[in-house]
Design an enzyme around this catalytic site. Structure first.
Site, mmCIF file in Angstrom:
data_model
loop_
_atom_site.group_PDB
_atom_site.id
_atom_site.type_symbol
_atom_site.label_atom_id
_atom_site.label_comp_id
_atom_site.label_asym_id
_atom_site.label_seq_id
_atom_site.Cartn_x
_atom_site.Cartn_y
_atom_site.Cartn_z
ATOM 1 N N ARG A 48 0.848 -1.186 0.000
ATOM 2 C CA ARG A 48 0.000 0.000 0.000
ATOM 3 C C ARG A 48 0.891 1.245 0.000
ATOM 4 O O ARG A 48 1.933 1.280 0.670
ATOM 5 C CB ARG A 48 -0.906 0.019 1.232
ATOM 6 N N HIS A 49 0.478 2.251 -0.733
ATOM 7 C CA HIS A 49 1.265 3.487 -0.785
ATOM 8 C C HIS A 49 1.416 4.086 0.611
ATOM 9 O O HIS A 49 0.616 3.835 1.519
ATOM 10 C CB HIS A 49 0.639 4.504 -1.739
ATOM 11 N N THR B 13 -9.614 8.844 -0.796
ATOM 12 C CA THR B 13 -8.729 9.353 -1.837
ATOM 13 C C THR B 13 -8.698 8.369 -2.992
ATOM 14 O O THR B 13 -7.980 7.368 -2.953
ATOM 15 C CB THR B 13 -7.294 9.553 -1.310
ATOM 16 N N ARG C 100 1.128 8.799 -5.873
ATOM 17 C CA ARG C 100 1.476 8.360 -4.514
ATOM 18 C C ARG C 100 1.910 6.897 -4.494
ATOM 19 O O ARG C 100 2.777 6.515 -3.699
ATOM 20 C CB ARG C 100 0.306 8.600 -3.560
ATOM 21 N N GLU D 14 -7.170 2.901 -7.251
ATOM 22 C CA GLU D 14 -8.040 2.856 -6.084
ATOM 23 C C GLU D 14 -9.512 2.832 -6.495
ATOM 24 O O GLU D 14 -9.883 3.235 -7.595
ATOM 25 C CB GLU D 14 -7.760 4.070 -5.174
ATOM 26 N N TRP D 15 -10.340 2.326 -5.602
ATOM 27 C CA TRP D 15 -11.797 2.360 -5.763
ATOM 28 C C TRP D 15 -12.210 3.780 -6.132
ATOM 29 O O TRP D 15 -11.743 4.750 -5.528
ATOM 30 C CB TRP D 15 -12.427 1.976 -4.425
ATOM 31 N N TYR E 219 -14.434 6.590 -5.648
ATOM 32 C CA TYR E 219 -15.382 6.947 -4.596
ATOM 33 C C TYR E 219 -16.505 7.860 -5.071
ATOM 34 O O TYR E 219 -17.420 8.168 -4.301
ATOM 35 C CB TYR E 219 -14.639 7.602 -3.428
ATOM 36 N N ARG F 138 -7.249 -4.444 -0.222
ATOM 37 C CA ARG F 138 -8.052 -5.273 0.684
ATOM 38 C C ARG F 138 -9.086 -6.068 -0.102
ATOM 39 O O ARG F 138 -9.322 -7.255 0.167
ATOM 40 C CB ARG F 138 -8.720 -4.397 1.732
ATOM 41 N N HIS G 272 -0.245 -25.934 -0.293
ATOM 42 C CA HIS G 272 0.134 -27.224 -0.880
ATOM 43 C C HIS G 272 0.668 -27.105 -2.301
ATOM 44 O O HIS G 272 0.468 -28.014 -3.124
ATOM 45 C CB HIS G 272 -1.065 -28.193 -0.861
#
Length: 247
Positions: free
Chosen positions: A10-11, A23, A67, A110-111, A113, A195, A226
């Protein structure tokens, strides 16, 4: 036998991550402290005897946001040649060598928003309450008006996961430990999208979340159980690398 891994980075810290503002599209720089912490992460975790071994990386995906790109520069993998962006700052030579291709992809941005860009979760809850929307806002279930839904996020992440498994992990999994065939992949991106990626990797729907946390500048690891491509797993504890011949 070799089991390839997928490292999630992650940044580092930004002013908005500090204040809790969502963000997505907004491109803001790392804080001074964020840069220091990412440098420290690189020194601790990147090296021939560390968690991330540069010469075992076969591919690197980086978000189009500055970023994330600056975070990649600061972890300092020893990439030779030009990056697919104009460098955002200096990196110190460290003697490491990484021949993996660096690819900038929208699949790991990123998502989006939408209407919630630049505002905090308490502010979002107030906006929804003022509009008479019942229930607590949950991005994993509700998505973002004017932005992306959980189904849209799932679609683009599943596409990326298929590519990673088919193109980079399948050729390496099960190879002898002393083989020159490697399959580690690294992604540098953002909190919510990484995530979500971890949940989809483990076969969970986004509505099952939030199951995982990843701090600004933090590193997570995904792999397989395995030595089996059909058994994707979250690697909760990762050991540093040691050559097969070492005692």
């Amino acid at each position: 036998m070799t089991t390839p891994r997928l490292f999630l980075v992650r940044h580092g810290e930004t002013e908005w991550s500090l204040s809790g503002k969502h963000t997505g599209r907004t491109d803001i720089p790392l804080t001074e402290n964020g840069e220091k912490r990412v440098r420290a992460t690189g020194k601790a975790l990147v090296g021939d005897d560390r968690l991330i071994v540069p010469h075992k990386l076969v591919h690197i995906y980086v978000s189009p946001r500055k970023r994330a790109q600056r975070t990649f520069e600061l972890i300092n993998l020893g990439i030779s040649g030009d990056l697919p962006w104009q460098a955002h700052g200096a990196s110190e030579p460290n003697g490491l060598q990484c021949r993996a291709k660096v690819e900038v992809t929208e699949d790991i941005r990123e998502w989006d928003y939408g209407d919630y860009e630049g505002i905090t979760s308490p502010e979002i809850r107030k906006i929804r309450a003022d509009k008479g929307i019942d229930g607590m806002w949950d991005i994993w279930r509700d998505g973002c008006p004017g932005g992306e839904s959980p189904n849209q996020i799932t679609e683009r992440l599943d596409r990326l996961i298929r590519q990673i498994r088919d193109k980079w992990h399948e050729p390496a999994i099960g190879q002898p430990m002393d083989s020159n065939v490697h399959g580690d992949v690294l992604i540098v991106a953002h909190g919510h999208i990484l995530r979500a990626l971890a949940m989809r990797w483990a076969g969970k729907s986004l509505q099952d979340g939030p199951a995982f946390l990843l701090e600004a500048g933090g590193v997570g690891t995904l792999s397989y159980e395995h030595h089996n491509l059909e058994e994707p797993a979250i690697l909760l504890g990762s050991a540093f690398a040691v050559d097969v011949g070492d005692k």
